[in-house]
Structure formats: C-alpha cells, structure tokens
Motif scaffolding. Structure first.
Motif, PDB file in Angstrom:
ATOM      1  N   LYS A 145       4.293   7.200  -4.508  1.00  0.00           N
ATOM      2  CA  LYS A 145       3.390   6.085  -4.240  1.00  0.00           C
ATOM      3  C   LYS A 145       4.176   4.799  -3.948  1.00  0.00           C
ATOM      4  CE  LYS A 145      -0.318   5.390  -6.520  1.00  0.00           C
ATOM      5  NZ  LYS A 145      -1.318   5.179  -7.577  1.00  0.00           N
TER       6      LYS A 145
ATOM      7  N   MET B  73       5.277   4.982  -0.489  1.00  0.00           N
ATOM      8  CA  MET B  73       4.152   4.710   0.421  1.00  0.00           C
ATOM      9  C   MET B  73       3.962   3.213   0.608  1.00  0.00           C
ATOM     10  SD  MET B  73       1.290   7.435  -0.781  1.00  0.00           S
ATOM     11  CE  MET B  73       1.421   9.171  -0.383  1.00  0.00           C
ATOM     12  N   LYS B  74       4.030   2.475  -0.495  1.00  0.00           N
ATOM     13  CA  LYS B  74       3.853   1.022  -0.412  1.00  0.00           C
ATOM     14  C   LYS B  74       4.937   0.375   0.438  1.00  0.00           C
ATOM     15  CE  LYS B  74       1.434   0.533  -4.790  1.00  0.00           C
ATOM     16  NZ  LYS B  74       1.517   0.106  -6.186  1.00  0.00           N
TER      17      LYS B  74
ATOM     18  N   ASP C  46       6.365   1.856   2.974  1.00  0.00           N
ATOM     19  CA  ASP C  46       6.376   2.522   4.284  1.00  0.00           C
ATOM     20  C   ASP C  46       7.646   3.338   4.510  1.00  0.00           C
ATOM     21  OD1 ASP C  46       3.826   1.602   5.117  1.00  0.00           O
ATOM     22  OD2 ASP C  46       4.714  -0.335   5.673  1.00  0.00           O
TER      23      ASP C  46
ATOM     24  N   ILE D 177       8.777   6.761   4.798  1.00  0.00           N
ATOM     25  CA  ILE D 177       8.294   8.126   5.007  1.00  0.00           C
ATOM     26  C   ILE D 177       9.255   9.155   4.419  1.00  0.00           C
ATOM     27  CG2 ILE D 177       7.725   9.850   6.773  1.00  0.00           C
ATOM     28  CD1 ILE D 177       6.914   7.412   8.554  1.00  0.00           C
TER      29      ILE D 177
ATOM     30  N   ARG E 209       8.924   9.130   0.628  1.00  0.00           N
ATOM     31  CA  ARG E 209       7.604   9.666   0.283  1.00  0.00           C
ATOM     32  C   ARG E 209       7.633  11.183   0.342  1.00  0.00           C
ATOM     33  NH1 ARG E 209       3.805   8.659   4.791  1.00  0.00           N
ATOM     34  NH2 ARG E 209       4.476  10.710   5.470  1.00  0.00           N
ATOM     35  N   SER E 210       8.142  11.713   1.426  1.00  0.00           N
ATOM     36  CA  SER E 210       8.217  13.167   1.584  1.00  0.00           C
ATOM     37  C   SER E 210       9.125  13.793   0.524  1.00  0.00           C
ATOM     38  CB  SER E 210       8.717  13.530   2.976  1.00  0.00           C
ATOM     39  OG  SER E 210       7.765  13.166   3.942  1.00  0.00           O
TER      40      SER E 210
ATOM     41  N   ASN F 115       0.804  13.655   1.704  1.00  0.00           N
ATOM     42  CA  ASN F 115       1.999  13.416   2.504  1.00  0.00           C
ATOM     43  C   ASN F 115       1.646  13.223   3.974  1.00  0.00           C
ATOM     44  OD1 ASN F 115       4.725  13.044   2.870  1.00  0.00           O
ATOM     45  ND2 ASN F 115       5.245  15.208   2.786  1.00  0.00           N
TER      46      ASN F 115
ATOM     47  N   ASN G 229      -0.496   9.921   4.222  1.00  0.00           N
ATOM     48  CA  ASN G 229       0.024   8.761   3.492  1.00  0.00           C
ATOM     49  C   ASN G 229      -1.035   8.241   2.515  1.00  0.00           C
ATOM     50  OD1 ASN G 229       2.223   6.966   3.034  1.00  0.00           O
ATOM     51  ND2 ASN G 229       1.127   5.374   4.145  1.00  0.00           N
ATOM     52  N   SER G 230      -1.605   9.167   1.733  1.00  0.00           N
ATOM     53  CA  SER G 230      -2.751   8.857   0.890  1.00  0.00           C
ATOM     54  C   SER G 230      -2.372   8.732  -0.588  1.00  0.00           C
ATOM     55  CB  SER G 230      -3.819   9.948   1.051  1.00  0.00           C
ATOM     56  OG  SER G 230      -4.869   9.741   0.142  1.00  0.00           O
ATOM     57  N   ALA G 231      -2.324   7.505  -1.039  1.00  0.00           N
ATOM     58  CA  ALA G 231      -2.080   7.265  -2.467  1.00  0.00           C
ATOM     59  C   ALA G 231      -3.258   7.775  -3.291  1.00  0.00           C
ATOM     60  CB  ALA G 231      -1.846   5.787  -2.714  1.00  0.00           C
TER      61      ALA G 231
END
Length: 123
Positions: A40, A43-44, A46, A48, A51-52, A96, A99-101
């Motif tokens: 998360k 994600m904030k 940006d 990627i 995040r992955s 993923n 991009n959904s928190a």
C-alpha cells in the motif's frame, strides 16, 4: 489440519525462535499483513515495481499456506481454508493489476480474522 514440515523447515532455517509449526502459521499471517502495508505504501508512491514485489511476497505466503493444507486431517476446515486462501490470492492479483488499496484492505481484514482465530487456538 496442516502438514507443516516443509513450511516449518524452510522458515526455521531463516528464523531464529520459531518454536512450533503453530507459531509458524502465526508468523506467516503476520508476514502477509506486513507485506501488504508495504504494498500500500508503494501504491501511494506510484512505485509499480515495489508494489508488485510486496504483493508477490504476500501471494507466495498464501501459496505456501495452500500447499501445506492436509485435507485428510483437516477435513471441512482445510477445504474452507483452501477456498479462502485461493480467493485472497485472486484479490491480491486484482489489487496488483488495478493498483487497488481497497482490495489489499479486504485481504488484510480476512487475514486479521484468521490471525485472531489462530491465536485463540493456543489458549
């Protein structure tokens, strides 16, 4: 319910203080929660790639949890957990891709419930 030998041995080699297979499951649930916080955060920002990375770490734990289910000893509970873990894997994949928190929050809610229930089994 669980065949923890593989998971326990792999994790014990890398973690001092793992006292039992029961403690290992607790640590795995906690790991999912920690990795999801990092996802998360990425994600904030940006990011990627990160995040992955963090979502993949969480999915790897769910995959391990799935692989250690013992359907003969665990019966209905093992089958229930199999479906639940599989659904969480799907949710993380959507998180993923989109991009959904919010999807991560949904997974965290389930894992927190599992963790609480798991901890109660030691009381």
């Amino acid at each position: 319910m669980y065949n923890n030998n593989l998971a326990y041995n792999a994790y014990a080699q890398n973690s001092a203080g793992v006292e039992s297979p029961h403690k290992l499951i607790e640590m795995l649930y906690e790991g999912i929660l920690r990795f999801n916080v990092q996802a998360k955060h990425a994600m904030k920002n940006d990011d990627i790639e990160k995040r992955s990375y963090w979502i993949n770490r969480s999915t790897a734990i769910f995959a391990e949890l799935l692989s250690t289910l013992d359907f003969e000893k665990g019966g209905d509970v093992a089958h229930y957990l199999s479906g639940l873990y599989t659904y969480q894997l799907q949710q993380l994949t959507v998180a993923n891709m989109d991009n959904s928190a919010e999807k991560i929050d949904e997974v965290n809610l389930v894992v927190k419930g599992l963790l609480g229930a798991w901890r109660e089994t030691t009381v």
